[in-house]
Design an enzyme around this catalytic site. Structure first.
Site, PDB file in Angstrom:
ATOM      1  N   LYS A  90      18.245 -31.938 -29.957  1.00 53.45           N
ATOM      2  CA  LYS A  90      19.268 -31.747 -30.993  1.00 53.45           C
ATOM      3  C   LYS A  90      19.993 -30.458 -30.692  1.00 53.45           C
ATOM      4  CE  LYS A  90      21.376 -32.761 -34.761  1.00 53.45           C
ATOM      5  NZ  LYS A  90      22.631 -32.685 -33.951  1.00 53.45           N
ATOM      6  N   LYS A 126      21.542 -28.870 -25.728  1.00 56.36           N
ATOM      7  CA  LYS A 126      22.897 -28.303 -25.839  1.00 56.36           C
ATOM      8  C   LYS A 126      23.755 -28.966 -24.775  1.00 56.36           C
ATOM      9  CE  LYS A 126      25.028 -25.125 -28.216  1.00 56.36           C
ATOM     10  NZ  LYS A 126      24.747 -24.638 -29.575  1.00 56.36           N
ATOM     11  N   ASP A 166      30.055 -27.662 -31.769  1.00 58.52           N
ATOM     12  CA  ASP A 166      29.847 -26.231 -31.513  1.00 58.52           C
ATOM     13  C   ASP A 166      31.269 -25.704 -31.285  1.00 58.52           C
ATOM     14  OD1 ASP A 166      27.412 -24.313 -30.926  1.00 58.52           O
ATOM     15  OD2 ASP A 166      28.882 -23.801 -29.412  1.00 58.52           O
ATOM     16  N   THR A 209      26.423 -23.927 -42.000  1.00 58.93           N
ATOM     17  CA  THR A 209      26.077 -22.731 -41.207  1.00 58.93           C
ATOM     18  C   THR A 209      26.458 -21.465 -41.971  1.00 58.93           C
ATOM     19  OG1 THR A 209      26.608 -24.070 -39.268  1.00 58.93           O
ATOM     20  CG2 THR A 209      26.173 -21.747 -38.893  1.00 58.93           C
ATOM     21  N   ASN A 240      34.808 -22.287 -38.591  1.00 53.28           N
ATOM     22  CA  ASN A 240      33.962 -22.943 -39.584  1.00 53.28           C
ATOM     23  C   ASN A 240      32.892 -22.018 -40.175  1.00 53.28           C
ATOM     24  OD1 ASN A 240      31.063 -24.421 -39.528  1.00 53.28           O
ATOM     25  ND2 ASN A 240      32.566 -25.652 -40.621  1.00 53.28           N
ATOM     26  N   SER A 376      22.285 -30.787 -40.135  1.00 50.94           N
ATOM     27  CA  SER A 376      22.420 -31.894 -39.173  1.00 50.94           C
ATOM     28  C   SER A 376      21.171 -32.771 -39.220  1.00 50.94           C
ATOM     29  CB  SER A 376      22.573 -31.356 -37.751  1.00 50.94           C
ATOM     30  OG  SER A 376      23.922 -31.065 -37.469  1.00 50.94           O
TER      31      SER A 376
HETATM   32  N1  GLU Z   1      26.133 -25.933 -32.782  1.00 54.13           N
HETATM   33  C1  GLU Z   1      25.312 -25.646 -33.927  1.00 54.13           C
HETATM   34  C2  GLU Z   1      24.204 -24.705 -33.532  1.00 54.13           C
HETATM   35  O1  GLU Z   1      24.394 -23.888 -32.665  1.00 54.13           O
HETATM   36  C3  GLU Z   1      24.839 -26.901 -34.621  1.00 54.13           C
HETATM   37  C4  GLU Z   1      24.064 -27.853 -33.791  1.00 54.13           C
HETATM   38  C5  GLU Z   1      23.738 -29.156 -34.491  1.00 54.13           C
HETATM   39  O2  GLU Z   1      24.123 -29.333 -35.634  1.00 54.13           O
HETATM   40  O3  GLU Z   1      23.092 -29.986 -33.855  1.00 54.13           O
HETATM   41  O4  GLU Z   1      23.137 -24.674 -34.082  1.00 54.13           O
END
Ligand code: GLU
Length: 444
Positions: A90, A126, A166, A209, A240, A376
């Site tokens: 994830k 990622k 992201d 976030t 965001n 998420s």
């Molecule tokens: N990109 C966000 C992070 O760095 C969210 C990742 C997600 O929701 O899977 O945690």
């Protein structure tokens, strides 16, 4: 040589061309030393650290697409499937010219620990591409997303790997990616999070976030016997994370006096106006300097970052390495006594050392910005049960998760003799669960 140093030396020899990843791995490994030295025999026997630092799999692919003028382009796409010990991979997808394997590995390793801290069943991953969505038309972004997914769909799925957004990947991109996944597989499943509300997205995911960052900041501040109300906050960024951190901080009675983009920052002594900010960034997709033209009393500082502004609390919410050692010193000299990170790794090594030496309160990104990925995971739960929860329900779960993260980080730091060192606390608390699961699952 300690086990931690041995593993790091091995990593350096294998990946000399990945400076960002090596740096992150070094910092993480060093801070895990207290737990590693306690369990050295078992960890060594099971090659635990050697496995922890290598992704289970990295997928790299080319992404061909055609711009509006008919010119063809090739970008590089990646998915780092780092660790699935506690759940499906994830983590977000980043579209930015700086994206490369080293950066995605560093973000992926952070993500393993961050996801573990949420206490939800999600592993670490990622991905992204060295594509810059800025200045591209909607049609170009759509064609790029479709081409990207045409390769990626083979490797992801609701129970294997669930990407999200992201930097450079927001609701629009997630929508295009989801459409193409569905078209290719025929499956209507929760394979991506951060989706639109009409096709399986979760209420409160866009806010998560930023809200989560403020919820944990509130805990950190309370832990020091203070309160958020009436405090002056400096925020960087205007995307965001920054937007919703500003909204929630102001709702809780703090005053946020700055926000920024890569060209400069806004200082608004009356507190940033959330509605104006959203109009500029979400509706017009314009630069932040527009704010000063619309809000009397505010100033725009071209080419500068907000770290010289007097404040109690700083919330860096823009990007990695946006606060260096000198910036950190400036912050502290100007009265800042608390830094909580909304962006991923916004403070560089020298900045972190400066916070720790000055003994100010510092909550690192993997704990402070975990609210996004936590919601998420709640989106995944809702998709699995084919139900949608109310905003209040998701928000209250998010709040509880952030309070628990604070508790687990601060208690772990204390347990290992590093009271108030949330860097050690977050790394060890995140790692402990992953390590236990990896040991239980054998040499895989
Ligand atoms: N990109 C966000 C992070 O760095 C969210 C990742 C997600 O929701 O899977 O945690």
């Amino acid at each position: 040589m300690s086990y931690v140093d041995e593993v790091y030396e091995g990593l350096k020899a294998k990946h000399p061309h990945e400076p960002e990843f090596l740096e992150a791995a070094k910092r993480i490994l060093e801070s895990l030393d207290p737990i590693v030295s306690k369990n050295e025999d078992v960890y060594r026997k099971n090659a635990l650290l050697e496995r922890f630092v290598e992704p289970e799999r990295i997928i790299t692919f080319r992404v061909p697409w055609t711009d509006d003028k008919g010119v063809n382009h090739i970008n590089l796409g990646y998915r780092v499937q780092f660790n699935s010990a506690i759940g499906p991979y994830k983590g977000g997808l980043r579209f930015h010219p700086s994206v490369n394997q080293s950066i995605l590995k560093f973000l992926g390793m952070e993500q393993i620990l961050k996801n573990s801290l949420t206490s939800l069943p999600i592993g670490g991953g990622k991905g992204g591409a060295d594509f810059d969505p800025h200045g591209k038309s909607d049609a170009e972004v759509m064609r790029f997303c479709q081409s990207f997914m045409t390769e990626l769909y083979k490797y992801i799925g609701k129970d294997t790997d669930v990407p999200a957004g992201d930097i450079g990947v927001g609701g629009r991109e997630v929508g295009y990616l989801y459409g193409q996944y569905k078209r290719l597989t025929g499956l209507y499943e929760g394979v991506l999070t951060g989706k639109g509300l009409t096709f399986g997205g979760s209420l409160a995911r866009p806010e998560a976030t930023g809200y989560g960052l403020v919820y944990i900041t509130d805990e950190v501040v309370k832990g020091a016997g203070k309160e958020l109300k009436g405090k002056t906050i400096v925020v960087s960024g205007s995307g965001n994370v920054a937007q919703y951190a500003i909204q929630k901080a102001e709702e809780l009675g703090a005053k946020v006096v700055t926000c920024s983009d890569s060209n400069g920052y806004i200082y608004d002594p009356n507190g940033i106006n959330f509605e104006v900010l959203c109009q500029i960034k979400q509706v017009e997709r314009a630069r932040i300097k527009e704010y000063a033209k619309r809000v009397p009393g505010s100033e725009y500082h071209e080419g500068e970052r907000p770290w010289g502004v007097k404040c109690d609390i700083a919330l860096p919410c823009a990007t990695q390495n946006e606060v260096n050692g000198e910036d950190a010193k400036k912050l502290i000299d100007n009265g800042c006594w608390c830094v909580c990170e909304g962006a991923n790794m916004p403070s560089d090594e020298a900045a972190i050392d400066t916070y720790l030496a000055a003994k100010i309160l510092y909550m690192p990104a993997k704990a402070a910005n975990a609210g996004g990925v936590a919601v998420s995971a709640l989106e995944m739960s809702q998709n699995s049960e084919r139900l949608s929860w109310s905003f209040e329900e998701v928000d209250s779960k998010l709040h509880d998760i952030m309070v628990n993260i604070y508790k687990s980080v601060s208690e772990t730091a204390k347990k290992y003799g590093y009271e108030n060192n949330f860097v050690v606390g977050a790394n060890i608390a995140g790692f402990e669960k992953v390590a236990t699961a990896m040991l239980a699952q054998g040499l895989v």
